[in-house]
Scaffold this motif. Structure first.
Motif, PDB file in Angstrom:
ATOM      1  N   ALA A  70      39.012  42.465  48.882  1.00 54.87           N
ATOM      2  CA  ALA A  70      37.796  43.279  48.850  1.00 54.87           C
ATOM      3  C   ALA A  70      38.125  44.700  48.421  1.00 54.87           C
ATOM      4  O   ALA A  70      39.160  45.246  48.797  1.00 54.87           O
ATOM      5  CB  ALA A  70      37.148  43.295  50.223  1.00 54.87           C
ATOM      6  N   VAL A  71      37.230  45.272  47.638  1.00 54.85           N
ATOM      7  CA  VAL A  71      37.291  46.686  47.295  1.00 54.85           C
ATOM      8  C   VAL A  71      36.013  47.302  47.859  1.00 54.85           C
ATOM      9  O   VAL A  71      34.913  46.936  47.417  1.00 54.85           O
ATOM     10  CB  VAL A  71      37.377  46.907  45.771  1.00 54.85           C
ATOM     11  N   PRO A  72      36.144  48.192  48.866  1.00 58.68           N
ATOM     12  CA  PRO A  72      34.937  48.767  49.473  1.00 58.68           C
ATOM     13  C   PRO A  72      33.999  49.370  48.419  1.00 58.68           C
ATOM     14  O   PRO A  72      34.427  50.027  47.483  1.00 58.68           O
ATOM     15  CB  PRO A  72      35.492  49.849  50.409  1.00 58.68           C
ATOM     16  N   GLN A  73      32.720  49.113  48.611  1.00 58.72           N
ATOM     17  CA  GLN A  73      31.646  49.590  47.740  1.00 58.72           C
ATOM     18  C   GLN A  73      31.669  48.983  46.341  1.00 58.72           C
ATOM     19  O   GLN A  73      30.892  49.398  45.486  1.00 58.72           O
ATOM     20  CB  GLN A  73      31.660  51.131  47.609  1.00 58.72           C
ATOM     21  N   ARG A  74      32.567  48.036  46.081  1.00 64.64           N
ATOM     22  CA  ARG A  74      32.632  47.414  44.747  1.00 64.64           C
ATOM     23  C   ARG A  74      32.403  45.912  44.818  1.00 64.64           C
ATOM     24  O   ARG A  74      31.687  45.360  44.003  1.00 64.64           O
ATOM     25  CB  ARG A  74      34.010  47.664  44.103  1.00 64.64           C
ATOM     26  N   GLY A  75      33.075  45.217  45.739  1.00 68.23           N
ATOM     27  CA  GLY A  75      32.922  43.772  45.824  1.00 68.23           C
ATOM     28  C   GLY A  75      34.250  43.066  46.042  1.00 68.23           C
ATOM     29  O   GLY A  75      35.237  43.671  46.458  1.00 68.23           O
ATOM     30  N   TRP A  76      34.252  41.790  45.720  1.00 68.37           N
ATOM     31  CA  TRP A  76      35.418  40.925  45.906  1.00 68.37           C
ATOM     32  C   TRP A  76      36.033  40.608  44.546  1.00 68.37           C
ATOM     33  O   TRP A  76      35.313  40.339  43.578  1.00 68.37           O
ATOM     34  CB  TRP A  76      35.002  39.634  46.596  1.00 68.37           C
ATOM     35  N   PHE A  77      37.359  40.608  44.503  1.00 66.95           N
ATOM     36  CA  PHE A  77      38.085  40.393  43.263  1.00 66.95           C
ATOM     37  C   PHE A  77      39.131  39.306  43.444  1.00 66.95           C
ATOM     38  O   PHE A  77      39.660  39.120  44.543  1.00 66.95           O
ATOM     39  CB  PHE A  77      38.779  41.697  42.828  1.00 66.95           C
ATOM     40  N   VAL A  78      39.441  38.616  42.351  1.00 68.78           N
ATOM     41  CA  VAL A  78      40.463  37.571  42.368  1.00 68.78           C
ATOM     42  C   VAL A  78      41.834  38.232  42.433  1.00 68.78           C
ATOM     43  O   VAL A  78      42.115  39.183  41.704  1.00 68.78           O
ATOM     44  CB  VAL A  78      40.358  36.680  41.112  1.00 68.78           C
ATOM     45  N   SER A  79      42.671  37.725  43.320  1.00 73.29           N
ATOM     46  CA  SER A  79      44.017  38.288  43.509  1.00 73.29           C
ATOM     47  C   SER A  79      44.896  38.045  42.291  1.00 73.29           C
ATOM     48  O   SER A  79      44.705  37.098  41.528  1.00 73.29           O
ATOM     49  CB  SER A  79      44.681  37.645  44.725  1.00 73.29           C
ATOM     50  N   ASP A  80      45.856  38.922  42.129  1.00 73.30           N
ATOM     51  CA  ASP A  80      46.843  38.798  41.052  1.00 73.30           C
ATOM     52  C   ASP A  80      48.193  39.200  41.627  1.00 73.30           C
ATOM     53  O   ASP A  80      48.363  40.354  41.995  1.00 73.30           O
ATOM     54  CB  ASP A  80      46.457  39.717  39.889  1.00 73.30           C
ATOM     55  N   PRO A  81      49.115  38.262  41.775  1.00 74.94           N
ATOM     56  CA  PRO A  81      49.037  36.861  41.348  1.00 74.94           C
ATOM     57  C   PRO A  81      48.283  36.005  42.358  1.00 74.94           C
ATOM     58  O   PRO A  81      48.114  36.395  43.517  1.00 74.94           O
ATOM     59  CB  PRO A  81      50.503  36.450  41.287  1.00 74.94           C
ATOM     60  N   LEU A  82      47.878  34.821  41.882  1.00 72.48           N
ATOM     61  CA  LEU A  82      47.221  33.860  42.752  1.00 72.48           C
ATOM     62  C   LEU A  82      48.259  33.193  43.642  1.00 72.48           C
ATOM     63  O   LEU A  82      49.418  33.064  43.252  1.00 72.48           O
ATOM     64  CB  LEU A  82      46.520  32.791  41.906  1.00 72.48           C
ATOM     65  N   PRO A  83      47.837  32.744  44.821  1.00 74.20           N
ATOM     66  CA  PRO A  83      48.784  31.997  45.654  1.00 74.20           C
ATOM     67  C   PRO A  83      49.113  30.665  44.999  1.00 74.20           C
ATOM     68  O   PRO A  83      48.321  30.160  44.198  1.00 74.20           O
ATOM     69  CB  PRO A  83      48.030  31.809  46.972  1.00 74.20           C
ATOM     70  N   PRO A  84      50.266  30.086  45.311  1.00 76.39           N
ATOM     71  CA  PRO A  84      50.594  28.789  44.721  1.00 76.39           C
ATOM     72  C   PRO A  84      49.643  27.708  45.223  1.00 76.39           C
ATOM     73  O   PRO A  84      49.187  27.766  46.362  1.00 76.39           O
ATOM     74  CB  PRO A  84      52.029  28.525  45.189  1.00 76.39           C
ATOM     75  N   SER A  85      49.335  26.762  44.376  1.00 80.40           N
ATOM     76  CA  SER A  85      48.499  25.636  44.774  1.00 80.40           C
ATOM     77  C   SER A  85      49.312  24.744  45.692  1.00 80.40           C
ATOM     78  O   SER A  85      50.523  24.609  45.521  1.00 80.40           O
ATOM     79  CB  SER A  85      48.049  24.839  43.548  1.00 80.40           C
ATOM     80  N   PRO A  86      48.661  24.092  46.675  1.00 74.96           N
ATOM     81  CA  PRO A  86      49.409  23.251  47.582  1.00 74.96           C
ATOM     82  C   PRO A  86      50.084  22.064  46.903  1.00 74.96           C
ATOM     83  O   PRO A  86      51.076  21.557  47.392  1.00 74.96           O
ATOM     84  CB  PRO A  86      48.350  22.781  48.585  1.00 74.96           C
ATOM     85  N   ASP A  87      49.561  21.635  45.753  1.00 72.73           N
ATOM     86  CA  ASP A  87      50.165  20.506  45.045  1.00 72.73           C
ATOM     87  C   ASP A  87      51.195  20.942  44.004  1.00 72.73           C
ATOM     88  O   ASP A  87      51.780  20.115  43.336  1.00 72.73           O
ATOM     89  CB  ASP A  87      49.076  19.654  44.387  1.00 72.73           C
TER      90      ASP A  87
END
Length: 93
Positions: A70-87
């Motif tokens: 979350a970025v206050p007053q802006r919204g939600w953003f996709v993380s970089d890097p993404l977490p590894p997929s469980p598979d």
């Protein structure tokens, strides 16, 4: 979970967990690239017909898992890097 799924209020999985799975699948599919904003809470409320608190719980779960932030007053953003997929295979040492 199918990234195009709807919330099933009769399912054993709670609506916020269903939404978290849907959004996670959309991020994996590439609907939003790392560093890009995901739809607003209001847009998600309208799109899925659920309460804002449900949307916030889903986004909070994804934040705890490292998918979004979350970025206050802006919204939600996709993380970089993404977490590894469980598979995904574990990295070799």
């Amino acid at each position: 979970m199918n990234p195009d799924a709807e919330i099933d209020h009769g399912a054993p999985l709670t609506p916020y967990r269903q939404l978290a799975e849907i959004l996670r699948a959309q991020i994996r599919r590439g609907d939003w690239q790392p560093g890009r904003m995901v739809p607003s809470e209001a847009q998600l409320v309208q799109r899925y017909g659920i309460a804002r608190t449900t949307v916030r719980r889903a986004l909070g779960l994804l934040a705890d898992e490292g998918w979004v932030y979350a970025v206050p007053q802006r919204g939600w953003f996709v993380s970089d890097p993404l977490p590894p997929s469980p598979d995904a295979p574990a990295p070799s040492a």
